[in-house]
Design a protein around this motif. Structure first.
Motif, mmCIF file in Angstrom:
data_model
loop_
_atom_site.group_PDB
_atom_site.id
_atom_site.type_symbol
_atom_site.label_atom_id
_atom_site.label_comp_id
_atom_site.label_asym_id
_atom_site.label_seq_id
_atom_site.Cartn_x
_atom_site.Cartn_y
_atom_site.Cartn_z
ATOM 1 N N ALA B 231 -66.862 -65.999 -78.885
ATOM 2 C CA ALA B 231 -65.920 -64.973 -78.416
ATOM 3 C C ALA B 231 -65.832 -63.861 -79.464
ATOM 4 C CB ALA B 231 -64.541 -65.601 -78.191
ATOM 5 N N PRO B 232 -65.737 -62.600 -79.004
ATOM 6 C CA PRO B 232 -65.714 -61.484 -79.962
ATOM 7 C C PRO B 232 -64.615 -61.633 -81.015
ATOM 8 C CG PRO B 232 -65.964 -60.655 -77.728
ATOM 9 C CD PRO B 232 -65.727 -62.130 -77.607
ATOM 10 N N GLY B 233 -63.455 -62.127 -80.601
ATOM 11 C CA GLY B 233 -62.370 -62.299 -81.558
ATOM 12 C C GLY B 233 -62.705 -63.330 -82.629
ATOM 13 N N VAL B 234 -63.410 -64.364 -82.217
ATOM 14 C CA VAL B 234 -63.804 -65.418 -83.165
ATOM 15 C C VAL B 234 -64.843 -64.881 -84.156
ATOM 16 C CG1 VAL B 234 -64.968 -67.651 -83.355
ATOM 17 C CG2 VAL B 234 -63.231 -67.289 -81.583
ATOM 18 N N LYS B 236 -65.255 -61.846 -85.056
ATOM 19 C CA LYS B 236 -64.586 -60.875 -85.935
ATOM 20 C C LYS B 236 -63.781 -61.607 -87.010
ATOM 21 C CE LYS B 236 -61.899 -56.652 -85.292
ATOM 22 N NZ LYS B 236 -61.182 -55.805 -84.327
ATOM 23 N N HIS B 237 -63.107 -62.665 -86.581
ATOM 24 C CA HIS B 237 -62.296 -63.447 -87.522
ATOM 25 C C HIS B 237 -63.193 -64.102 -88.567
ATOM 26 C CE1 HIS B 237 -59.240 -66.899 -88.271
ATOM 27 N NE2 HIS B 237 -58.979 -65.880 -89.057
ATOM 28 N N ARG B 266 -56.784 -71.001 -77.844
ATOM 29 C CA ARG B 266 -57.068 -69.994 -78.874
ATOM 30 C C ARG B 266 -57.944 -70.664 -79.926
ATOM 31 N NH1 ARG B 266 -52.006 -67.706 -81.407
ATOM 32 N NH2 ARG B 266 -53.598 -66.633 -82.605
ATOM 33 N N SER B 268 -59.932 -71.828 -83.046
ATOM 34 C CA SER B 268 -59.687 -71.544 -84.454
ATOM 35 C C SER B 268 -60.927 -71.871 -85.271
ATOM 36 C CB SER B 268 -58.498 -72.345 -84.949
ATOM 37 O OG SER B 268 -58.815 -73.710 -84.944
#
Lengths: 361, 361
Positions: B231-234, B236-237, B266, B268
């Motif tokens: 996922a893009p958010g992952v 990026k994180h 979500r 992690s």
């Protein structure tokens, strides 16, 4: 020795005649394919000596050294087209020489090259052989002026040629240029210069990289831009002509073909010259192609399948001449890939490196 | 010696500890930047010896050899994190050692690494130090089973660890794993493993390559896919965490960070481990990035500006383990870039090379 279609196993050794930047870049690509490189060069300061432990420092006419070199390698290639015929003959008798001796013979003699190209219906600028001053005067009468008088051998980067603008220029130019015979080329009102780097594998497969638009400065290549301002039909035609040439030569390896684009409603192409080796105007492939020209050459001469020449981005290659190399590392942008040749001393006109800059839309 | 921010001039020499494939690939990238490489390795058969004439064959505890090596290079780096502390100390006293000794000390000890990461609020799997069997029993009580008992030092590719499924596995595993202390890691129900290769320049600039999704086979990296199913958010994180780590370490060079992605609504991230060097899961950068991880590392340790890590195409990197290397050259597709390490002998489990395959939409 017959060049039988042997495929080199990983761990084999590529013999490279010439220790300049092209030999160096070939050796770096060979290493990535798990192949060793042995560099043969008379110059003790050869840049290519820094990227392999295997070298021979000897003259190209040193038959004993050539034999010892051949015994240590599995295939022989070269980074420059002016390999003496006798050198090529010795080596080709001992190990596969790729590209073959005929490509050398043709490309190191302008007359032989033009004659070969013409015989295959590849368009070239009008030309005449000039054996004596009388030939030159007759040729000027036929081709008109201005025209360019060129030596047939050992010319590169604008060396070995004179522009004739008036009949009285002829005598001095004829006397200055050596060795004879010479060749007179008619003036071609070309709009631009483009080039195609093409490869032919041992299995006969032919793949061309995209055409580059080349700009020269002081007779030395300055930039290659891909895609340049080249009409699609012209680029396609250039690739086709390049492919015809490697097939006609029964060629194995990478070959550079320089073209003049002559303008008009239907632009036409003339072949300026061919180089039986990796080519400065193909250095852009390193930055944006999955297989670059150096790997493609090694694949071909090793008998491996050719790689994919497809381009992943738009790019401009710029040569770093003389002290222009001093802009590395501090003057280079993040989106620039520098490639330096490891030459100890920068001299005016000396190719010290190049940079590839990605052009993002 | 203080590591002053000297920028290496072209023609300088990079000293590389370790002569395996990573050292070899670093040397090839250094050459493209006009830098020489001197390889230091006790193994006479080191693959990296084939790509430079400059080498030292000596043990890492040979102080005289280390001093002579330091005298011939301008900066020292390494291809493996298990450089002995005494070796690092000798070299760092003579020439800039990049990355620095603290990165080595932390990454070669699992406990020190987890303690460091935790102190910077970087999430890691729950763990306990295990000095004796009593510690282990207590840790099992706290973390539950299954859990993984690991040596703190010299573990790689799944070596030096045992999965504990029942309390009665503890004693044998504790006896088998050396040296003590050990570390017990709680079971993490991760969905996938990803990694980020990040670089920090001498000027403090930080650039990360795209996150890769990694698949292991027999505890050895099999493929890295970019972009993976991340996922893009992952992604990026992960990049953010990797950047935090290199800044916290005051790091210079390329660092690999391996993550577990723990599922759920979500997802992690937990850091599995860090490697203070170029990383197998970053080999894809070679095919599709203007600046790959090897050039980026050399740029960083030479004090040069970092290059552009932007990716030009989708790609899958696959390791060639043992006799899988035999598929080169005949079994490779045209759109595949093979990279062989020049190892003379293929043994089961030995990394012999990798291939990068472009994924076209």
């Amino acid at each position: 020795m017959t060049d039988n279609p042997t495929i080199l196993a990983p761990g084999s050794t590529i013999g490279i005649l010439g220790g300049g930047q092209l030999g160096r870049m070939l050796a770096l690509s060979a290493a990535r394919l798990g192949l060793k490189s042995h560099i043969y060069c008379p110059d003790t300061q050869s840049p290519a000596f820094d990227v392999t432990p295997f070298k021979t420092v000897a003259g190209y006419d040193d038959v004993e050294a050539l034999k010892a070199f051949a015994a240590q390698v599995d295939v022989v290639t070269y980074e420059f087209e002016n390999v003496p015929a006798a050198t090529a003959e010795v080596l080709a008798g001992l190990k596969p020489l790729r590209p073959g001796a005929n490509a050398l013979a043709i490309s190191q003699d302008r007359l032989a090259e033009k004659s070969f190209l013409s015989s295959k219906n590849i368009p070239v600028a009008p030309y005449r052989a000039v054996h004596g001053l009388d030939d030159l005067k007759a040729a000027i009468g036929e081709l008109g002026l201005p025209a360019v008088l060129k030596s047939t051998r050992l010319g590169y980067d604008g060396k070995g040629q004179r522009v004739l603008r008036a009949p009285e220029d002829a005598e001095a130019a004829f006397a200055e240029l050596k060795p004879h015979p010479l060749v007179l080329e008619g003036f071609v009102p070309f709009e631009k210069e483009i080039s195609v780097v093409v490869a032919r594998g041992l299995d006969g497969t032919v793949r061309a990289f995209d055409a580059a638009e080349n700009v020269h400065r002081d007779h030395i290549l300055f930039t290659s831009t891909v895609p340049g301002d080249i009409a699609p039909g012209v680029a396609k035609h250039a690739a086709m002509l390049a492919k015809v040439i490697v097939v006609a030569l029964d060629y194995v390896g990478v070959l550079g073909v320089e073209f003049f684009v002559v303008g008009g409603e239907r632009p036409s192409l003339l072949v300026n010259e061919i180089a039986p080796r990796v080519h400065n105007s193909g250095h852009w492939t390193e930055a944006v192609c999955l297989t670059d020209q150096f790997e493609q050459h090694i694949r071909a001469i090793a008998g491996w399948p050719l790689g994919d020449p497809q381009r992943m981005a738009d790019v401009v290659m710029q040569n770093l001449i003389g002290d222009e190399v001093d802009q590395v590392p501090n003057g280079i942008d993040g989106d620039t890939q520098p490639h330096l040749y490891g030459k100890a001393e920068s001299r005016p006109g000396r190719k010290m490196g190049h940079i590839n800059k990605i052009v993002r839309g």
